[in-house]
Design a protein around this motif. Structure first.
Motif, PDB file in Angstrom:
ATOM      1  N   LEU A  62      16.195  88.019  60.641  1.00 14.75           N
ATOM      2  CA  LEU A  62      15.788  88.685  61.871  1.00 14.75           C
ATOM      3  C   LEU A  62      14.400  89.288  61.702  1.00 14.75           C
ATOM      4  O   LEU A  62      14.052  89.789  60.631  1.00 14.75           O
ATOM      5  CB  LEU A  62      16.798  89.787  62.229  1.00 14.75           C
ATOM      6  N   ARG A  63      13.633  89.247  62.748  1.00 14.97           N
ATOM      7  CA  ARG A  63      12.279  89.816  62.693  1.00 14.97           C
ATOM      8  C   ARG A  63      12.373  91.324  62.919  1.00 14.97           C
ATOM      9  O   ARG A  63      13.165  91.785  63.718  1.00 14.97           O
ATOM     10  CB  ARG A  63      11.376  89.177  63.727  1.00 14.97           C
ATOM     11  N   ARG A 103      16.900  79.106  66.027  1.00 17.26           N
ATOM     12  CA  ARG A 103      15.713  79.439  66.820  1.00 17.26           C
ATOM     13  C   ARG A 103      16.010  80.563  67.811  1.00 17.26           C
ATOM     14  O   ARG A 103      15.216  81.479  67.980  1.00 17.26           O
ATOM     15  CB  ARG A 103      15.227  78.200  67.556  1.00 17.26           C
ATOM     16  N   SER A 104      17.166  80.505  68.453  1.00 18.43           N
ATOM     17  CA  SER A 104      17.534  81.506  69.453  1.00 18.43           C
ATOM     18  C   SER A 104      17.768  82.877  68.830  1.00 18.43           C
ATOM     19  O   SER A 104      17.270  83.892  69.320  1.00 18.43           O
ATOM     20  CB  SER A 104      18.788  81.056  70.198  1.00 18.43           C
ATOM     21  N   SER A 106      16.835  84.047  65.862  1.00 19.80           N
ATOM     22  CA  SER A 106      15.745  84.609  65.058  1.00 19.80           C
ATOM     23  C   SER A 106      14.778  85.441  65.891  1.00 19.80           C
ATOM     24  O   SER A 106      13.966  86.185  65.341  1.00 19.80           O
ATOM     25  CB  SER A 106      14.983  83.498  64.334  1.00 19.80           C
ATOM     26  N   ASN A 107      14.865  85.357  67.207  1.00 24.94           N
ATOM     27  CA  ASN A 107      13.990  86.146  68.071  1.00 24.94           C
ATOM     28  C   ASN A 107      14.427  87.598  68.210  1.00 24.94           C
ATOM     29  O   ASN A 107      13.692  88.413  68.739  1.00 24.94           O
ATOM     30  CB  ASN A 107      13.915  85.522  69.473  1.00 24.94           C
ATOM     31  N   TYR A 108      15.607  87.933  67.738  1.00 27.17           N
ATOM     32  CA  TYR A 108      16.124  89.288  67.901  1.00 27.17           C
ATOM     33  C   TYR A 108      15.684  90.195  66.764  1.00 27.17           C
ATOM     34  O   TYR A 108      15.652  89.791  65.604  1.00 27.17           O
ATOM     35  CB  TYR A 108      17.650  89.282  67.965  1.00 27.17           C
ATOM     36  N   ALA A 128      20.938  79.327  75.414  1.00 28.17           N
ATOM     37  CA  ALA A 128      19.938  78.582  74.644  1.00 28.17           C
ATOM     38  C   ALA A 128      20.313  77.106  74.551  1.00 28.17           C
ATOM     39  O   ALA A 128      19.447  76.227  74.691  1.00 28.17           O
ATOM     40  CB  ALA A 128      19.789  79.190  73.249  1.00 28.17           C
TER      41      ALA A 128
END
Length: 153
Positions: A62-63, A103-104, A106-108, A128
């Motif tokens: 996670l970012r 991909r979906s 990892s944006n959280y 997604a």
């Protein structure tokens, strides 16, 4: 008041209470029995046989813009609900589904991922998947994705 009269009065009171409780139960439970009776007709109309395919251990970093030195991870196991006749086609696309999920998710940010319920995360994943299949102009070979395990570290 004699004991005989007292016993008859108590027995009559208990019989009235039991009749009232029974009537209340039938009134309150009546619509559920009707719905249960209608349910087999609804199920009988949908004769699709479904299979469930596993997509295990999708691990996502996670970012975290505020604390980039500390890594945060999310691990999710998915279950794909697919019609039996589309099982082979869906099995071929499992790597694609893993990629879309990665991909979906990892944006959280970690805080956002922790605040989401399993149902919200499932809805985001299904959205997604739907968007990716619409974007690629192909039919989605499965009905829905479900989450069987979700761990956020």
């Amino acid at each position: 008041m004699t004991i005989k009269t007292w016993v008859m009065a108590v027995s009559l009171g208990m019989a009235v209470a039991a009749a009232g409780a029974t009537a209340t139960w039938f009134v309150l439970k009546g619509p559920q029995h009707k719905a249960t009776a209608e349910a087999p007709e609804t199920v009988a109309q949908d004769k699709t046989v479904y299979k469930y395919l596993s997509v295990d251990k999708v691990i996502v970093m996670l970012r975290d813009p505020a604390d980039s030195a500390q890594p945060h991870y999310l691990a999710v196991d998915l279950v794909i609900k697919v019609a039996a006749e589309k099982e082979a086609e869906t099995k071929e696309q499992l790597p694609l589904l893993r990629s879309i999920a990665l991909r979906s998710l990892s944006n959280y940010a970690p805080d956002k991922a922790r605040s989401m319920t399993v149902d919200q995360t499932t809805a985001a994943l299904n959205k997604a998947f739907d968007e990716d299949y619409v974007h690629s102009h192909s039919d989605k070979p499965f009905k829905t994705a479900l989450i069987s395990k979700l761990i956020i570290e």
